[in-house]
Design a protein around this motif. Structure first.
Motif, mmCIF file in Angstrom:
data_model
loop_
_atom_site.group_PDB
_atom_site.id
_atom_site.type_symbol
_atom_site.label_atom_id
_atom_site.label_comp_id
_atom_site.label_asym_id
_atom_site.label_seq_id
_atom_site.Cartn_x
_atom_site.Cartn_y
_atom_site.Cartn_z
ATOM 1 N N ALA A 73 0.469 -1.183 0.117
ATOM 2 C CA ALA A 73 0.280 -0.204 0.266
ATOM 3 C C ALA A 73 1.288 1.470 -0.436
ATOM 4 C CB ALA A 73 -0.883 0.020 1.339
ATOM 5 N N THR A 74 2.201 1.582 0.388
ATOM 6 C CA THR A 74 2.532 2.584 0.323
ATOM 7 C C THR A 74 2.881 3.315 -1.168
ATOM 8 O OG1 THR A 74 3.740 1.181 1.904
ATOM 9 C CG2 THR A 74 5.508 3.341 0.634
ATOM 10 N N ASP A 75 3.071 4.371 -1.108
ATOM 11 C CA ASP A 75 3.074 4.337 -2.357
ATOM 12 C C ASP A 75 4.561 5.649 -2.653
ATOM 13 O OD1 ASP A 75 0.938 7.222 -3.761
ATOM 14 O OD2 ASP A 75 2.231 5.726 -4.646
ATOM 15 N N TRP A 76 4.701 4.386 -3.729
ATOM 16 C CA TRP A 76 6.257 4.802 -4.456
ATOM 17 C C TRP A 76 6.455 6.112 -5.065
ATOM 18 C CZ3 TRP A 76 6.803 5.609 -10.059
ATOM 19 C CH2 TRP A 76 5.650 5.356 -10.498
ATOM 20 N N GLN A 77 5.014 6.094 -5.766
ATOM 21 C CA GLN A 77 5.223 7.765 -6.617
ATOM 22 C C GLN A 77 5.567 9.181 -5.318
ATOM 23 O OE1 GLN A 77 1.953 7.686 -9.411
ATOM 24 N NE2 GLN A 77 3.259 6.930 -9.737
ATOM 25 N N VAL A 78 4.912 9.058 -3.924
ATOM 26 C CA VAL A 78 4.858 9.884 -3.241
ATOM 27 C C VAL A 78 6.258 9.930 -2.525
ATOM 28 C CG1 VAL A 78 3.897 10.758 -0.927
ATOM 29 C CG2 VAL A 78 2.793 9.937 -2.568
ATOM 30 N N THR A 79 6.680 8.476 -2.328
ATOM 31 C CA THR A 79 7.863 8.446 -1.810
ATOM 32 C C THR A 79 9.347 9.205 -2.843
ATOM 33 O OG1 THR A 79 7.899 6.412 -1.424
ATOM 34 C CG2 THR A 79 9.499 6.484 -0.918
ATOM 35 N N LEU A 80 9.183 8.599 -4.269
ATOM 36 C CA LEU A 80 10.319 8.770 -4.447
ATOM 37 C C LEU A 80 10.055 11.215 -5.257
ATOM 38 C CD1 LEU A 80 10.163 6.938 -7.750
ATOM 39 C CD2 LEU A 80 11.999 7.009 -5.873
ATOM 40 N N ARG A 81 8.881 11.607 -5.096
ATOM 41 C CA ARG A 81 8.251 12.344 -4.793
ATOM 42 C C ARG A 81 9.805 13.604 -4.138
ATOM 43 N NH1 ARG A 81 4.225 12.442 -7.613
ATOM 44 N NH2 ARG A 81 3.066 12.261 -5.633
ATOM 45 N N PHE A 82 9.252 12.591 -2.730
ATOM 46 C CA PHE A 82 9.421 13.456 -1.817
ATOM 47 C C PHE A 82 11.183 13.244 -1.704
ATOM 48 C CE2 PHE A 82 10.947 12.650 3.018
ATOM 49 C CZ PHE A 82 10.661 13.624 3.197
ATOM 50 N N LEU A 83 12.020 12.322 -1.778
ATOM 51 C CA LEU A 83 13.484 12.079 -1.826
ATOM 52 C C LEU A 83 13.690 13.365 -3.435
ATOM 53 C CD1 LEU A 83 13.552 8.486 -1.275
ATOM 54 C CD2 LEU A 83 13.698 10.533 0.201
ATOM 55 N N GLU A 84 12.944 13.172 -4.489
ATOM 56 C CA GLU A 84 13.620 14.440 -4.770
ATOM 57 C C GLU A 84 13.793 15.693 -4.166
ATOM 58 O OE1 GLU A 84 14.554 15.970 -8.709
ATOM 59 O OE2 GLU A 84 14.906 13.620 -7.736
ATOM 60 N N GLU A 85 12.077 16.269 -3.475
ATOM 61 C CA GLU A 85 12.044 17.257 -3.431
ATOM 62 C C GLU A 85 13.588 17.245 -1.671
ATOM 63 O OE1 GLU A 85 8.517 17.502 -1.745
ATOM 64 O OE2 GLU A 85 7.562 17.695 -3.801
ATOM 65 N N GLN A 86 13.723 16.432 -1.281
ATOM 66 C CA GLN A 86 14.809 16.662 -0.343
ATOM 67 C C GLN A 86 16.112 16.585 -0.627
ATOM 68 O OE1 GLN A 86 14.308 17.290 3.272
ATOM 69 N NE2 GLN A 86 12.127 17.290 2.435
ATOM 70 N N LEU A 87 16.563 15.670 -1.442
ATOM 71 C CA LEU A 87 18.086 16.105 -2.529
ATOM 72 C C LEU A 87 17.515 17.167 -3.255
ATOM 73 C CD1 LEU A 87 19.956 13.761 -2.393
ATOM 74 C CD2 LEU A 87 18.979 13.210 -5.057
ATOM 75 N N ARG A 88 17.176 18.061 -3.282
ATOM 76 C CA ARG A 88 17.052 19.817 -4.356
ATOM 77 C C ARG A 88 17.146 20.284 -3.265
ATOM 78 N NH1 ARG A 88 13.092 20.213 -9.544
ATOM 79 N NH2 ARG A 88 13.921 18.225 -10.855
ATOM 80 N N LEU A 89 16.890 20.379 -1.943
ATOM 81 C CA LEU A 89 17.480 20.861 -0.181
ATOM 82 C C LEU A 89 19.379 20.868 -0.111
ATOM 83 C CD1 LEU A 89 14.413 20.304 1.889
ATOM 84 C CD2 LEU A 89 15.297 22.602 -0.008
ATOM 85 N N ASP A 90 19.351 19.990 -0.917
ATOM 86 C CA ASP A 90 21.188 19.952 -1.315
ATOM 87 C C ASP A 90 21.108 20.445 0.432
ATOM 88 O OD1 ASP A 90 23.266 19.515 -2.197
ATOM 89 O OD2 ASP A 90 24.207 22.212 -2.057
ATOM 90 N N VAL A 91 21.232 19.628 1.989
ATOM 91 C CA VAL A 91 21.312 18.924 3.079
ATOM 92 C C VAL A 91 22.405 18.089 3.216
ATOM 93 C CG1 VAL A 91 20.725 18.446 5.190
ATOM 94 C CG2 VAL A 91 19.581 20.516 3.654
ATOM 95 N N LEU A 92 23.711 18.172 3.532
ATOM 96 C CA LEU A 92 24.307 17.486 3.060
ATOM 97 C C LEU A 92 23.994 16.021 3.891
ATOM 98 C CD1 LEU A 92 27.385 16.046 2.878
ATOM 99 C CD2 LEU A 92 27.702 17.041 4.818
#
Length: 116
Positions: A54-73
């Motif tokens: 039931a975990t939505d893979w699309q939500v996970t990938l979208r969230f991780l994409e956004e987090q990676l763009r914040l460029d926090v080590l």
């Protein structure tokens, strides 16, 4: 709170399908260990992609994409070493998930796993 721990908490907030996994993780580990937790996130995300969870893979990938763009080590380290590196390899079920990575995730993935 450290940024990598906040990453885990924020993921659970946007993807409630990880709530039970998170609670079990905190109980078993006596706290939040982001790199350990993300091993399970990979497994659940791949299962979701393959249609078995039931975990939505699309939500996970979208969230991780956004987090990676914040460029926090600390966030980048967790996403890169504990999520992207542990995605399925070309001969494993679920490898097609790699085709759905956003630009930031795709660039990091190519850097750590140039042959896929």
């Amino acid at each position: 709170m450290e940024r990598d721990v906040q990453l885990v908490r924020d993921l659970v907030a946007v993807a409630p399908g990880f709530k039970d996994l998170f609670e079990a993780h905190v109980f078993n580990e006596d706290g939040v260990l982001p790199h350990v937790f993300f091993w399970d996130v990979v497994q659940e995300t791949v299962e979701s992609f393959l249609g078995g969870d039931a975990t939505d893979w699309q939500v996970t990938l979208r969230f991780l994409e956004e987090q990676l763009r914040l460029d926090v080590l600390e966030v980048g380290q967790v996403v890169t070493t504990s999520f992207l590196f542990n995605l399925p390899w070309p001969d494993q079920p679920g490898y097609g998930l790699v085709d759905h990575l956003g630009p930031a995730l795709r660039a990091r993935f190519a850097a750590i796993r140039p042959s896929g």
